[in-house]
Design an enzyme around this catalytic site. Structure first.
Site, PDB file in Angstrom:
ATOM      1  N   ASN A   1     -29.239  -2.846  91.834  1.00 55.51           N
ATOM      2  CA  ASN A   1     -30.659  -2.579  92.128  1.00 55.51           C
ATOM      3  C   ASN A   1     -31.242  -3.990  92.316  1.00 55.51           C
ATOM      4  OD1 ASN A   1     -33.213  -0.684  90.282  1.00 55.51           O
ATOM      5  ND2 ASN A   1     -32.937  -0.937  92.453  1.00 55.51           N
TER       6      ASN A   1
ATOM      7  N   GLU B   1     -34.832   6.801  94.670  1.00 55.74           N
ATOM      8  CA  GLU B   1     -36.036   6.152  94.141  1.00 55.74           C
ATOM      9  C   GLU B   1     -37.250   6.392  95.024  1.00 55.74           C
ATOM     10  OE1 GLU B   1     -36.505   2.032  93.088  1.00 55.74           O
ATOM     11  OE2 GLU B   1     -34.549   2.083  92.131  1.00 55.74           O
TER      12      GLU B   1
ATOM     13  N   HIS C   1     -40.567  10.657  86.896  1.00 52.60           N
ATOM     14  CA  HIS C   1     -39.154  10.979  87.129  1.00 52.60           C
ATOM     15  C   HIS C   1     -38.952  12.485  87.124  1.00 52.60           C
ATOM     16  CE1 HIS C   1     -37.834   6.815  86.702  1.00 52.60           C
ATOM     17  NE2 HIS C   1     -38.842   6.723  85.832  1.00 52.60           N
TER      18      HIS C   1
ATOM     19  N   CYS D   1     -40.445  -0.786  86.106  1.00 51.56           N
ATOM     20  CA  CYS D   1     -39.128  -0.863  86.728  1.00 51.56           C
ATOM     21  C   CYS D   1     -38.156  -1.427  85.694  1.00 51.56           C
ATOM     22  CB  CYS D   1     -39.210  -1.768  87.949  1.00 51.56           C
ATOM     23  SG  CYS D   1     -37.646  -1.888  88.788  1.00 51.56           S
ATOM     24  N   GLY D   2     -37.236  -0.604  85.239  1.00 53.64           N
ATOM     25  CA  GLY D   2     -36.327  -1.000  84.154  1.00 53.64           C
ATOM     26  C   GLY D   2     -35.342  -2.068  84.570  1.00 53.64           C
ATOM     27  N   ASN D   3     -34.678  -1.870  85.708  1.00 51.68           N
ATOM     28  CA  ASN D   3     -33.754  -2.910  86.177  1.00 51.68           C
ATOM     29  C   ASN D   3     -34.539  -4.144  86.576  1.00 51.68           C
ATOM     30  OD1 ASN D   3     -31.288  -1.531  85.906  1.00 51.68           O
ATOM     31  ND2 ASN D   3     -31.748  -0.354  87.740  1.00 51.68           N
TER      32      ASN D   3
ATOM     33  N   ASN E   1     -39.533   9.510  91.316  1.00 48.56           N
ATOM     34  CA  ASN E   1     -38.139   9.099  91.360  1.00 48.56           C
ATOM     35  C   ASN E   1     -37.310  10.339  91.019  1.00 48.56           C
ATOM     36  OD1 ASN E   1     -38.441   6.026  91.597  1.00 48.56           O
ATOM     37  ND2 ASN E   1     -39.754   6.504  89.851  1.00 48.56           N
TER      38      ASN E   1
ATOM     39  N   CYS F   1     -31.101   2.697  88.230  1.00 52.19           N
ATOM     40  CA  CYS F   1     -32.511   2.884  87.935  1.00 52.19           C
ATOM     41  C   CYS F   1     -32.683   2.871  86.420  1.00 52.19           C
ATOM     42  CB  CYS F   1     -32.953   4.219  88.531  1.00 52.19           C
ATOM     43  SG  CYS F   1     -34.650   4.616  88.139  1.00 52.19           S
ATOM     44  N   GLY F   2     -33.326   1.836  85.917  1.00 53.73           N
ATOM     45  CA  GLY F   2     -33.459   1.677  84.466  1.00 53.73           C
ATOM     46  C   GLY F   2     -34.411   2.685  83.854  1.00 53.73           C
ATOM     47  N   THR F   3     -35.618   2.801  84.416  1.00 55.03           N
ATOM     48  CA  THR F   3     -36.554   3.792  83.878  1.00 55.03           C
ATOM     49  C   THR F   3     -35.968   5.187  84.042  1.00 55.03           C
ATOM     50  OG1 THR F   3     -37.708   3.718  86.008  1.00 55.03           O
ATOM     51  CG2 THR F   3     -38.707   2.483  84.197  1.00 55.03           C
ATOM     52  N   GLY F   4     -35.255   5.403  85.165  1.00 49.95           N
ATOM     53  CA  GLY F   4     -34.654   6.717  85.424  1.00 49.95           C
ATOM     54  C   GLY F   4     -33.548   7.042  84.435  1.00 49.95           C
TER      55      GLY F   4
HETATM   56  C1  ZDR Z   1     -36.001   2.903  89.455  1.00 46.37           C
HETATM   57  C2  ZDR Z   1     -36.457   1.540  89.136  1.00 46.37           C
HETATM   58  N1  ZDR Z   1     -35.811   0.631  90.044  1.00 46.37           N
HETATM   59  C3  ZDR Z   1     -36.041   1.174  87.722  1.00 46.37           C
HETATM   60  O1  ZDR Z   1     -35.030   0.475  87.553  1.00 46.37           O
HETATM   61  O2  ZDR Z   1     -36.694   1.588  86.792  1.00 46.37           O
HETATM   62  C4  ZDR Z   1     -37.947   1.523  89.251  1.00 46.37           C
HETATM   63  C5  ZDR Z   1     -38.518   1.051  90.555  1.00 46.37           C
HETATM   64  C6  ZDR Z   1     -39.847   1.684  90.819  1.00 46.37           C
HETATM   65  C7  ZDR Z   1     -39.677   3.042  91.373  1.00 46.37           C
HETATM   66  N2  ZDR Z   1     -39.209   3.014  92.708  1.00 46.37           N
HETATM   67  C8  ZDR Z   1     -41.038   3.732  91.306  1.00 46.37           C
HETATM   68  O3  ZDR Z   1     -41.386   4.192  90.230  1.00 46.37           O
HETATM   69  O4  ZDR Z   1     -41.762   3.803  92.311  1.00 46.37           O
END
Ligand code: ZDR
Length: 357
Positions: free
Chosen positions: A13, A213, A164, A75-77, A195, A222-225
């Site tokens: 990512n 995403e 999410h 954004c977690g990553n 997401n 995807c960290g938050t995901g």
């Molecule tokens: C998924 C994501 N890259 C992460 O690692 O958490 C977050 C990126 C932002 C995402 N595309 C959004 O919430 O619009």
């Protein structure tokens, strides 16, 4: 005007990062971010992340712009890459942490050994209005059957500051991500878009996930995901509170601790650095990058005195490195006495020349 940037990736990512902690960056939201993230006309990335001055008592503020130019709350990553970026700029070591202000609240990444970073991702949002989603509240998971491009899918809504949608499947490989990803991203049940994650439970402590995403399309991680997926899958009774989440780009360790916080551990790695044209300046050709560091023909354009004021922009190919090495090698060879003699001789020589002796 040109500005330094660095490109980092966490499990594939990938993000462009820029340092605006002195408040001197122009606004990149919308078209400038989209142009820079373009993989053919720009640098190429899943998002652009800016370090900005703190506003609410934190150490620094993070702005996250998706590849389509829209702004994400978290954004977690990206926040792992953000921590690595600050550490590389400032020379911070293992144990360092920052209170990072994001639209999703204060998030705290911490440097571990190697390229690993752990992040306290805060609490999940289970109340649908906070995700936001129109799925009816559940007890505690908002989980409903939705029609998605003609298919009926069981969809859970979880917020990690950003929205999410989590769909459990028996096999992620057979999911038609290109069709169902965008259909669910733009489903009316998610008014701010979402997401999208398809998860297969391999064992109670191992989940396999494919990601679509919001604002970026299919990404490798995807960290938050990963956090939202663990929460939804645990509340569905299908996994533990600690699990390895296997993403196409590699694994993340996620644990939902007793204080209701999600803890995430994973890598963040520098890919390259360079300079780019300001979106507003006359030399910005569509906001595309110029003088990227792996282009040797551009090396002469680096002015170390200005471009490298925050640290060397091109440590692998520093234009001053040869001169510095020569000087150091020379200093290694001569004794202190020889140096004093040399200086005296040089003064004498110049004085003689001046008086024409
Ligand atoms: C998924 C994501 N890259 C992460 O690692 O958490 C977050 C990126 C932002 C995402 N595309 C959004 O919430 O619009």
């Amino acid at each position: 005007m040109t500005r330094p940037f660095r490109k980092y990736q966490g499990l594939g990512n990938d993000f462009i990062l820029m340092d605006g902690r002195r408040g001197d960056l122009p606004d990149y939201s919308g078209e400038p971010a989209r142009a820079l993230c373009d993989r053919r006309f720009g640098i190429g990335a899943d998002g652009l992340i800016l370090a900005l001055p703190a506003r609410d008592g934190g150490d620094v503020r993070m702005q996250i712009l998706n590849a389509d130019g829209s702004e994400a709350e978290m954004c977690g990553n990206g926040i792992r890459c953000f921590a690595r970026f600050l550490a590389d700029l400032d020379g911070s070591g293992v144990g360092m942490s920052w209170r990072v202000e994001t639209p999703a609240g204060v998030i705290i990444p911490k440097l571990l050994e190697g390229c690993q970073i752990t992040v306290d991702m805060g609490e999940p949002i289970l109340e649908p209005a906070g995700v936001p989603s129109t799925i009816a509240p559940g007890h505690p998971l908002a989980d409903a059957e939705l029609e998605v491009d003609g298919l009926r899918l069981q969809v859970a809504a979880v917020g990690m500051g950003n929205p999410h949608a989590v769909v459990q499947v028996s096999d992620t490989a057979s999911v038609d991500l290109e069709r169902l990803g965008p259909a669910l991203e733009q489903h009316p049940a998610f008014p701010a878009r979402t997401n999208v994650h398809f998860v297969a439970v391999e064992s109670p402590d191992r989940l396999r996930v494919r990601v679509w995403e919001r604002g970026a399309g299919p990404t490798l991680a995807c960290g938050t995901g990963a956090c939202a997926t663990l929460v939804a899958t645990h509340l569905r009774g299908a996994c533990e509170r600690n699990a390895t989440v296997e993403l196409p780009g590699g694994p993340l360790q996620i644990s939902w601790d007793q204080s209701n916080h999600l803890q995430m551990a994973g890598p963040a790695v520098l890919v390259f650095s360079g300079t780019l044209a300001d979106p507003t300046s006359a030399d910005a050709s569509g906001g595309s990058a110029v003088n990227a560091s792996e282009d040797p023909s551009q090396e002469a354009e680096i002015d170390c005195a200005t471009a490298c004021s925050e640290g060397c922009q091109r440590p692998q190919a520093c234009p001053s490195a040869a001169a510095r090495e020569q000087a150091l090698a020379f200093l290694d060879q001569v004794s202190l006495d020889q140096m004093v003699n040399l200086a005296n001789n040089s003064v004498e020589e110049r004085t003689r020349r001046r008086i024409g002796f």
